[in-house]
Design an enzyme around this catalytic site. Structure first.
Site, PDB file in Angstrom:
ATOM      1  N   ASN A 110       0.742  -1.179   0.010  1.00 49.67           N
ATOM      2  CA  ASN A 110      -0.005  -0.013  -0.026  1.00 49.67           C
ATOM      3  C   ASN A 110       0.874   1.370   0.180  1.00 49.67           C
ATOM      4  O   ASN A 110       1.833   1.158   0.566  1.00 49.67           O
ATOM      5  CB  ASN A 110      -0.966   0.161   1.219  1.00 49.67           C
ATOM      6  CG  ASN A 110      -0.520   0.813   2.471  1.00 49.67           C
ATOM      7  OD1 ASN A 110      -0.570   1.941   2.315  1.00 49.67           O
ATOM      8  ND2 ASN A 110       0.156   0.091   3.288  1.00 49.67           N
ATOM      9  N   PHE A 114      -1.515   8.311   3.997  1.00 50.49           N
ATOM     10  CA  PHE A 114      -2.402   8.886   5.188  1.00 50.49           C
ATOM     11  C   PHE A 114      -3.735   9.686   4.681  1.00 50.49           C
ATOM     12  O   PHE A 114      -3.898  10.680   5.075  1.00 50.49           O
ATOM     13  CB  PHE A 114      -1.398   9.950   5.976  1.00 50.49           C
ATOM     14  CG  PHE A 114      -0.520   9.345   6.994  1.00 50.49           C
ATOM     15  CD1 PHE A 114      -0.385   8.039   7.309  1.00 50.49           C
ATOM     16  CD2 PHE A 114       0.496  10.294   7.469  1.00 50.49           C
ATOM     17  CE1 PHE A 114       0.736   7.530   8.259  1.00 50.49           C
ATOM     18  CE2 PHE A 114       1.358   9.872   8.307  1.00 50.49           C
ATOM     19  CZ  PHE A 114       1.576   8.510   8.638  1.00 50.49           C
ATOM     20  N   SER A 173       5.651   5.387   8.596  1.00 49.46           N
ATOM     21  CA  SER A 173       5.115   4.991   7.460  1.00 49.46           C
ATOM     22  C   SER A 173       6.071   5.425   5.963  1.00 49.46           C
ATOM     23  O   SER A 173       6.593   6.536   6.232  1.00 49.46           O
ATOM     24  CB  SER A 173       3.577   6.097   7.326  1.00 49.46           C
ATOM     25  OG  SER A 173       3.384   5.945   5.665  1.00 49.46           O
ATOM     26  N   ASN A 175       5.170   6.315   3.443  1.00 52.15           N
ATOM     27  CA  ASN A 175       4.337   7.014   2.307  1.00 52.15           C
ATOM     28  C   ASN A 175       4.206   8.496   2.526  1.00 52.15           C
ATOM     29  O   ASN A 175       3.404   8.959   1.667  1.00 52.15           O
ATOM     30  CB  ASN A 175       2.984   6.143   1.900  1.00 52.15           C
ATOM     31  CG  ASN A 175       2.910   4.873   1.691  1.00 52.15           C
ATOM     32  OD1 ASN A 175       3.915   4.254   0.988  1.00 52.15           O
ATOM     33  ND2 ASN A 175       2.356   3.772   2.476  1.00 52.15           N
ATOM     34  N   THR A 176       4.658   8.990   3.468  1.00 52.40           N
ATOM     35  CA  THR A 176       4.758  10.347   3.557  1.00 52.40           C
ATOM     36  C   THR A 176       6.206  10.633   3.751  1.00 52.40           C
ATOM     37  O   THR A 176       6.837  10.400   4.685  1.00 52.40           O
ATOM     38  CB  THR A 176       3.965  10.686   4.919  1.00 52.40           C
ATOM     39  OG1 THR A 176       2.781  10.468   5.105  1.00 52.40           O
ATOM     40  CG2 THR A 176       4.318  12.112   5.175  1.00 52.40           C
ATOM     41  N   LYS A 215       5.794   3.807  17.063  1.00 50.97           N
ATOM     42  CA  LYS A 215       5.939   2.975  15.968  1.00 50.97           C
ATOM     43  C   LYS A 215       6.882   3.055  14.990  1.00 50.97           C
ATOM     44  O   LYS A 215       6.870   4.058  14.166  1.00 50.97           O
ATOM     45  CB  LYS A 215       4.450   2.925  15.224  1.00 50.97           C
ATOM     46  CG  LYS A 215       4.048   1.521  14.075  1.00 50.97           C
ATOM     47  CD  LYS A 215       2.799   1.514  13.807  1.00 50.97           C
ATOM     48  CE  LYS A 215       2.637   0.499  12.746  1.00 50.97           C
ATOM     49  NZ  LYS A 215       1.140   0.329  12.408  1.00 50.97           N
ATOM     50  N   ASN A 244       6.142  -1.193  11.405  1.00 49.78           N
ATOM     51  CA  ASN A 244       5.067  -0.743  10.066  1.00 49.78           C
ATOM     52  C   ASN A 244       5.506  -1.528   8.903  1.00 49.78           C
ATOM     53  O   ASN A 244       6.372  -2.853   9.008  1.00 49.78           O
ATOM     54  CB  ASN A 244       5.524   0.730   9.998  1.00 49.78           C
ATOM     55  CG  ASN A 244       4.220   1.631   9.424  1.00 49.78           C
ATOM     56  OD1 ASN A 244       3.428   0.873   8.531  1.00 49.78           O
ATOM     57  ND2 ASN A 244       4.013   2.257  10.118  1.00 49.78           N
TER      58      ASN A 244
HETATM   59  C1  LIG Z   1      -3.884  -0.527   3.631  1.00 47.54           C
HETATM   60  C2  LIG Z   1      -2.890  -0.495   4.750  1.00 47.54           C
HETATM   61  C3  LIG Z   1      -2.810   0.838   5.678  1.00 47.54           C
HETATM   62  C4  LIG Z   1      -2.103   1.099   6.580  1.00 47.54           C
HETATM   63  N1  LIG Z   1      -2.266   2.301   7.228  1.00 47.54           N
HETATM   64  C5  LIG Z   1      -1.546   2.471   8.417  1.00 47.54           C
HETATM   65  C6  LIG Z   1      -1.720   3.817   9.016  1.00 47.54           C
HETATM   66  O1  LIG Z   1      -2.429   4.346   8.525  1.00 47.54           O
HETATM   67  N2  LIG Z   1      -0.713   3.921   9.833  1.00 47.54           N
HETATM   68  C7  LIG Z   1       0.330   3.010  10.449  1.00 47.54           C
HETATM   69  O2  LIG Z   1       0.729   3.272  11.642  1.00 47.54           O
HETATM   70  N3  LIG Z   1       0.087   1.811  10.178  1.00 47.54           N
HETATM   71  C8  LIG Z   1      -0.563   1.428   8.719  1.00 47.54           C
HETATM   72  N4  LIG Z   1      -0.660   0.433   8.252  1.00 47.54           N
HETATM   73  C9  LIG Z   1       0.442  -0.707   9.031  1.00 47.54           C
HETATM   74  C10 LIG Z   1      -0.125  -1.767   9.704  1.00 47.54           C
HETATM   75  O3  LIG Z   1      -0.592  -0.906  10.677  1.00 47.54           O
HETATM   76  C11 LIG Z   1       0.792  -2.864  10.111  1.00 47.54           C
HETATM   77  O4  LIG Z   1       1.707  -1.977  10.856  1.00 47.54           O
HETATM   78  C12 LIG Z   1       1.461  -3.488   9.071  1.00 47.54           C
HETATM   79  O5  LIG Z   1       0.543  -3.657   7.909  1.00 47.54           O
HETATM   80  C13 LIG Z   1       2.010  -4.868   9.277  1.00 47.54           C
HETATM   81  O6  LIG Z   1       0.847  -5.701   9.913  1.00 47.54           O
HETATM   82  P1  LIG Z   1       0.266  -6.964   9.004  1.00 47.54           P
HETATM   83  O7  LIG Z   1       1.058  -7.481   8.349  1.00 47.54           O
HETATM   84  O8  LIG Z   1      -0.549  -7.490  10.010  1.00 47.54           O
HETATM   85  O9  LIG Z   1      -0.510  -6.016   7.908  1.00 47.54           O
HETATM   86  C14 LIG Z   1      -1.442   0.207   7.221  1.00 47.54           C
HETATM   87  C15 LIG Z   1      -1.414  -1.219   6.440  1.00 47.54           C
HETATM   88  C16 LIG Z   1      -2.107  -1.501   5.117  1.00 47.54           C
HETATM   89  C17 LIG Z   1      -2.013  -2.675   4.862  1.00 47.54           C
END
Ligand SMILES: Cc1cc2nc3c(=O)[nH]c(=O)nc-3n(C[C@H](O)[C@H](O)[C@H](O)COP(=O)(O)O)c2cc1C
Length: 365
Positions: A110, A114, A173, A175-176, A215, A244
């Protein structure tokens, strides 16, 4: 095979990933979800930073960015949920498409950037549900065009102080642009100092205190880990969330999306995030709590994350592939494991394999 895997998942996977996510949120808002059998076993309850978690499995940030469905999430059997990331002003994020499923790998890429409704809209939702209880953390971030990232985090604390059970400062993140630079030693020291001052000010005026977690990314070398460990153990902080998404693209079967820009999550992140977690656990010692995130999609992977050194866990991508009852299934699986191994409490799992995990090398980086 479950109803989810037979019927719902194929239907959702016909849709673009972001549309499928929107539809899932809508279903949760309307109270439409598959029945879930919850495990209420006292051996799963964990007290940490002044909160009593009914079980160790939380929903990670990003699924419920705008605090639309925290209660529906808790009804699925999650012990806590984290809304956000939320930025002071609403922002639309990156152009679509910006989320890609990698079914062969059980992974997701992804680059949302934000996208969120901003502080004010989310605050109204959280105020409206506050009396319902349950642990709801607020994950705070910075607007992409902000000229002062740290001030955006301060605003987050101030805005959500009355409604957040805990805060997560998300500085990881990918992406920022520039956000991850806050992980560097001097910037991180300044961030944590300023947030500590802001917290003290808020404690003085409200007489309530809130835990603050940080985080971090999984893409860290030894020096960066040393620096973060030094700063987080010398500044006031209640815990770490590791990790993350990753910028790495190792060992993916999928060829269609692997080169899309963004953060990779799900099963391909499991090993890397768990190794980094264990290596950070070795550096910070046993006292500072860690929430382990990255690639958890079964009771077995949840148990491994705890054994590597996590006190609590979170997941997001696993639910995309395994369905909405994943948290409930993980809790049931942990109880079965404790029964089989004669383990008296889930906290006994934490850190039993830290050294083994820390000595592993990621498959390649
Ligand atoms: C579509 C998507 C959007 C995410 N948006 C955020 C976010 O806004 N803030 C954040 O701290 N992590 C965000 N994450 C990261 C997740 O919180 C997590 O740290 C990461 O996906 C690893 O966990 P997982 O493998 O169980 O998905 C996002 C993940 C995905 C897949």
């Amino acid at each position: 095979m479950s109803l989810f895997k037979r019927i719902l998942r194929p239907a959702l996977f016909h849709l673009d990933a972001e549309r499928a996510h929107k539809l899932s949120l809508l279903a949760l808002k309307r109270g439409l979800s598959l029945p879930v059998i919850q495990t209420n076993d006292q051996r799963l309850a964990i007290s940490l930073f002044g909160l009593k978690f009914p079980n160790p499995v939380g929903l990670a940030a990003g699924f419920d960015k705008n605090a639309e469905v925290p209660d529906a999430i808790l009804r699925l059997g999650f012990g806590f949920t984290e809304v956000g990331s939320l930025t002071p002003r609403p922002q639309s994020g990156n152009p679509k498409p910006r989320v890609f499923r990698l079914p062969e790998d059980s992974g997701v890429i992804n680059r949302m950037g934000f996208n969120n409704d901003g502080h004010t809209a989310a605050l109204a939702r959280l105020e409206a549900r506050k009396s319902r209880g349950g642990i709801v953390g607020v994950n705070i971030g910075a607007n992409k065009d902000s000229d002062n990232f740290i001030a955006d985090y301060e605003l987050g604390l101030e805005k959500f102080w009355q409604v957040a059970d805990y805060f997560t400062a998300n500085i990881s993140s990918p992406n920022t642009p520039g956000l991850r630079d806050l992980q560097a030693r001097d910037s991180l020291t300044e961030l944590l100092k300023r947030l500590a001052d802001k917290r003290n000010e808020l404690i003085d005026t409200t007489q309530i205190s809130r835990p603050l977690l940080l985080k971090i990314a999984p893409d860290l070398d030894e020096n960066q880990m040393d620096d973060i460990a030094h700063v987080v153990t010398s500044q006031p902080l209640d815990g770490l969330i590791i990790s993350n998404t990753t910028l790495a693209r190792d060992n993916l079967k999928n060829t269609k999306y692997r080169d899309e820009a963004g953060g990779l999550s799900g099963r391909p992140l499991f090993e890397k995030s768990t190794i980094i977690l264990a290596q950070m656990r070795q550096r910070i010692g046993k006292d500072l709590p860690i929430i382990g995130v990255g690639g958890i999609d079964s009771a077995a992977s949840a148990i491994q994350k705890l054994e590597a050194g996590a006190n609590l866990i979170q997941l997001y991508s696993g639910m995309v592939f395994q369905g909405p009852d994943l948290a409930a299934k993980i809790n049931a699986g942990i109880v079965t494991h404790m029964n089989q191994k004669n383990i008296s409490h889930v906290s006994r799992l934490t850190g039993t394999s830290t050294d083994e995990w820390a000595s592993k090398k990621p498959i390649s980086t």
